[in-house]
Design a protein around this motif. Structure first.
Motif, PDB file in Angstrom:
ATOM      1  N   ILE A 346     -29.236  50.193   6.018  1.00 22.66           N
ATOM      2  CA  ILE A 346     -30.582  50.381   6.575  1.00 22.66           C
ATOM      3  C   ILE A 346     -31.493  49.217   6.191  1.00 22.66           C
ATOM      4  O   ILE A 346     -32.150  48.609   7.039  1.00 22.66           O
ATOM      5  N   VAL A 347     -31.474  48.888   4.901  1.00 26.36           N
ATOM      6  CA  VAL A 347     -32.385  47.834   4.427  1.00 26.36           C
ATOM      7  C   VAL A 347     -32.073  46.514   5.128  1.00 26.36           C
ATOM      8  O   VAL A 347     -32.974  45.789   5.555  1.00 26.36           O
ATOM      9  N   GLU A 349     -30.741  46.001   8.090  1.00 21.68           N
ATOM     10  CA  GLU A 349     -31.199  46.014   9.486  1.00 21.68           C
ATOM     11  C   GLU A 349     -32.722  45.932   9.573  1.00 21.68           C
ATOM     12  O   GLU A 349     -33.263  45.205  10.397  1.00 21.68           O
ATOM     13  N   VAL A 350     -33.397  46.664   8.711  1.00 25.42           N
ATOM     14  CA  VAL A 350     -34.873  46.668   8.749  1.00 25.42           C
ATOM     15  C   VAL A 350     -35.412  45.280   8.402  1.00 25.42           C
ATOM     16  O   VAL A 350     -36.320  44.762   9.074  1.00 25.42           O
ATOM     17  N   ALA A 351     -34.828  44.665   7.382  1.00 22.94           N
ATOM     18  CA  ALA A 351     -35.295  43.330   6.971  1.00 22.94           C
ATOM     19  C   ALA A 351     -35.105  42.335   8.118  1.00 22.94           C
ATOM     20  O   ALA A 351     -36.001  41.541   8.428  1.00 22.94           O
ATOM     21  N   ARG A 352     -33.962  42.422   8.749  1.00 21.86           N
ATOM     22  CA  ARG A 352     -33.696  41.508   9.870  1.00 21.86           C
ATOM     23  C   ARG A 352     -34.692  41.759  11.004  1.00 21.86           C
ATOM     24  O   ARG A 352     -35.264  40.840  11.577  1.00 21.86           O
ATOM     25  N   ALA A 381     -33.799  56.250   5.480  1.00 16.62           N
ATOM     26  CA  ALA A 381     -32.828  56.715   4.489  1.00 16.62           C
ATOM     27  C   ALA A 381     -32.853  58.238   4.413  1.00 16.62           C
ATOM     28  O   ALA A 381     -31.828  58.897   4.253  1.00 16.62           O
ATOM     29  N   ARG A 382     -34.053  58.814   4.547  1.00 16.54           N
ATOM     30  CA  ARG A 382     -34.173  60.274   4.564  1.00 16.54           C
ATOM     31  C   ARG A 382     -33.504  60.865   5.793  1.00 16.54           C
ATOM     32  O   ARG A 382     -32.874  61.903   5.740  1.00 16.54           O
ATOM     33  N   GLU A 383     -33.698  60.182   6.904  1.00 18.71           N
ATOM     34  CA  GLU A 383     -33.210  60.722   8.173  1.00 18.71           C
ATOM     35  C   GLU A 383     -31.714  60.523   8.349  1.00 18.71           C
ATOM     36  O   GLU A 383     -31.034  61.370   8.905  1.00 18.71           O
ATOM     37  N   LEU A 384     -31.220  59.375   7.898  1.00 19.71           N
ATOM     38  CA  LEU A 384     -29.857  59.002   8.299  1.00 19.71           C
ATOM     39  C   LEU A 384     -28.816  59.074   7.193  1.00 19.71           C
ATOM     40  O   LEU A 384     -27.628  58.969   7.472  1.00 19.71           O
ATOM     41  N   ARG A 431     -29.364  50.664  15.835  1.00 18.65           N
ATOM     42  CA  ARG A 431     -28.708  49.517  15.194  1.00 18.65           C
ATOM     43  C   ARG A 431     -27.924  49.937  13.963  1.00 18.65           C
ATOM     44  O   ARG A 431     -26.788  49.520  13.765  1.00 18.65           O
ATOM     45  N   VAL A 432     -28.553  50.768  13.145  1.00 20.51           N
ATOM     46  CA  VAL A 432     -27.873  51.185  11.914  1.00 20.51           C
ATOM     47  C   VAL A 432     -26.616  51.994  12.253  1.00 20.51           C
ATOM     48  O   VAL A 432     -25.555  51.812  11.656  1.00 20.51           O
ATOM     49  N   LYS A 433     -26.725  52.851  13.251  1.00 23.52           N
ATOM     50  CA  LYS A 433     -25.548  53.648  13.627  1.00 23.52           C
ATOM     51  C   LYS A 433     -24.426  52.758  14.128  1.00 23.52           C
ATOM     52  O   LYS A 433     -23.251  53.004  13.850  1.00 23.52           O
ATOM     53  N   ASN A 434     -24.785  51.728  14.863  1.00 25.85           N
ATOM     54  CA  ASN A 434     -23.761  50.791  15.338  1.00 25.85           C
ATOM     55  C   ASN A 434     -23.040  50.113  14.191  1.00 25.85           C
ATOM     56  O   ASN A 434     -21.828  49.962  14.210  1.00 25.85           O
TER      57      ASN A 434
END
Ligand code: ADP
Ligand code: MG
Length: 440
Positions: A346-347, A349-352, A381-384, A431-434
């Motif tokens: 997650i981090v 993808e979010v940073a990118r 992070a809570r959700e996924l 994106r994270v799921k991918n």
């Protein structure tokens, strides 16, 4: 003067004819004592019947008696029955503990503790030990399937074992609302009030259903006050904190917050493993340790799903020889080697996405350009992921669980109002799921 035997029948028949709405099933238990000096005395079985008749029935019985005898008559209702305690039991109330809808497996013994539920568990033990004396009210909240019902029932079992005479009332909020509605329709509040205000411990599960229910909130408010003032224990659960329950009156929110509010969080891996072991033992299912770990690390945050996975494995194992094995477990999980979503995924993808440095997102700097992405990470992070608030906090330079909770909530709230943010979050989720689905 002894009343003629037919008098009562005539009076009763007249009341029934003139005021059918007034008549209750227990009228058949009423007795005519006598008719003396113009006073017709009617005996009830208990105080509640007496109060009902005094409030609603005086006029109807007087008129009926006058019509029957042709004389001026007044009516008196005499309680020939029990004191309040017996009355409560007569209504099928606390004390009669067979009416408690408890699951026998939801005991403290079967409740596994971990960082996710330690506070709630400790408070529950203290309350079971001395109801009404420690935390009152006790309000447990957490997402679905995290053990709220189990914990509430464990308290009931423990109190009942220790103090079999304690008057315990455990029910779902829906049952409470239904009772309120019935009473509104039948205008029979005495019975309702006895049911709820004559208890030592009142436990209501899923109190969030009081949302939008004004009349039930009103009744609950009075019930709450009566019990609280007389130091009776009140225990409540909900899927969110008191102030997050939609349209819950402020006076109720503040009362719920006046005792102990404990959050039950998602269990960490270790706790999930311990729970699976216990559930397997209870269900007498033989599960090798490696399979326990496999399931605990694959199944999401919810303990109910964890149990479901175990039962599915058990069912599947009946169709093959060799019992539950790793091979079978892989098959049960569809052989999908989908990696669980992790915080680093997650981090990254979010940073990118927001074009910030990973180190900064994780670090302590507080510029706005960093706090937003950081909060988004915590929300995702809570959700996924299946990580607990504490685990998520640790990842972000050891922030504590309330910081994470607060951050995730603020993003959730902004998302409702901010269409752009909503789209960004959808994008990021995809994106994270991918990433998780791409073979390593
Ligand atoms: P909630 O009321 O929060 O939705 P439940 O109490 O119904 O959740 O729990 C769902 C299932 O998970 C139940 O079978 C319960 O026994 C089990 N469970 C939850 N937490 C624990 C725990 N800490 N230890 C053992 N079992 C648990
Ligand atoms: Mg529940």
């Amino acid at each position: 003067m002894k009343a003629p035997p037919s008098l009562w029948e005539d009076v009763f028949a007249t009341v029934r004819l003139n005021q059918p709405d007034l008549v209750r099933g227990w009228f058949q238990d009423l007795e005519l004592v006598d008719l003396d000096a113009g006073v017709l005395t009617i005996r009830t079985r208990n105080g509640a019947q007496q109060r009902y008749l005094e409030k609603h029935g005086r006029e109807a019985f007087r008129e009926a008696a006058q019509a029957t005898t042709g004389r001026l008559i007044s009516v008196s209702f005499q309680n020939g029955g029990s004191d309040d305690e017996e009355e409560a039991v007569a209504f099928g109330l606390p004390g009669d503990d067979t009416s408690l809808p408890l699951n026998n497996q939801y005991t403290f013994e079967n409740f596994i503790t971990g960082p996710c539920n330690r506070l709630a568990h400790a408070a529950a033990l203290a309350i079971a030990d001395e109801p009404g004396r420690t935390y009152n009210p006790f309000f447990v909240h957490g997402q679905v399937g995290l053990g709220k019902t189990h914990l509430l029932q464990a308290i009931c079992h423990a109190i009942r074992d220790k103090e079999p005479k304690a008057r315990l009332l455990y029910l779902s909020c829906e049952t409470f609302i239904n009772h309120v509605m019935e009473c509104v329709e039948q205008r029979e509040w005495n019975r309702f009030r006895y049911r709820y205000r004559y208890v030592d411990v009142l436990v209501i599960d899923d109190i969030q259903f009081l949302a939008e229910r004004e009349r039930s909130q009103e009744e609950f408010f009075h019930t709450f006050n009566t019990l609280h003032q007389s130091r009776r224990q009140i225990i409540l659960s909900a899927d969110c904190s008191p102030k997050e329950i939609p349209s819950l009156e402020e006076r109720l929110v503040s009362r719920f917050n006046s005792g102990l509010v404990a959050l039950m969080d998602r269990p960490c891996l270790e706790t999930r493993v311990a729970i699976l072991r216990r559930k397997a033992k209870l269900a007498v299912i033989e599960v090798p340790e490696d399979v326990i770990h496999f399931v605990a690390s694959h199944v999401d945050a919810n303990i109910r799903d964890l149990e479901g996975a175990l039962l599915r494995l058990d069912a599947l194992s009946q169709t093959v020889s060799g019992g539950i094995t790793m091979e079978l477990a892989r098959e049960a999980f569809n052989q999908r080697e989908v990696q669980p979503i992790t915080i680093p995924m997650i981090v990254e993808e979010v940073a990118r996405y927001y074009d910030v440095r990973l180190r900064d997102v994780l670090g302590k700097k507080r510029n706005k350009s960093l706090t937003r992405p950081r909060h988004i990470c915590m929300f995702l992070a809570r959700e996924l992921t299946a990580q607990s608030l504490e685990e998520i906090g640790m990842y972000f330079s050891g922030r504590d669980h309330s910081t994470v909770l607060h951050a995730a909530r603020s993003i959730k709230e902004s998302k409702e109002k901010d269409g752009d943010l909503n789209r960004q979050l959808d994008d990021l989720t995809e994106r994270v799921k991918n990433v998780a689905q791409t073979p390593r």
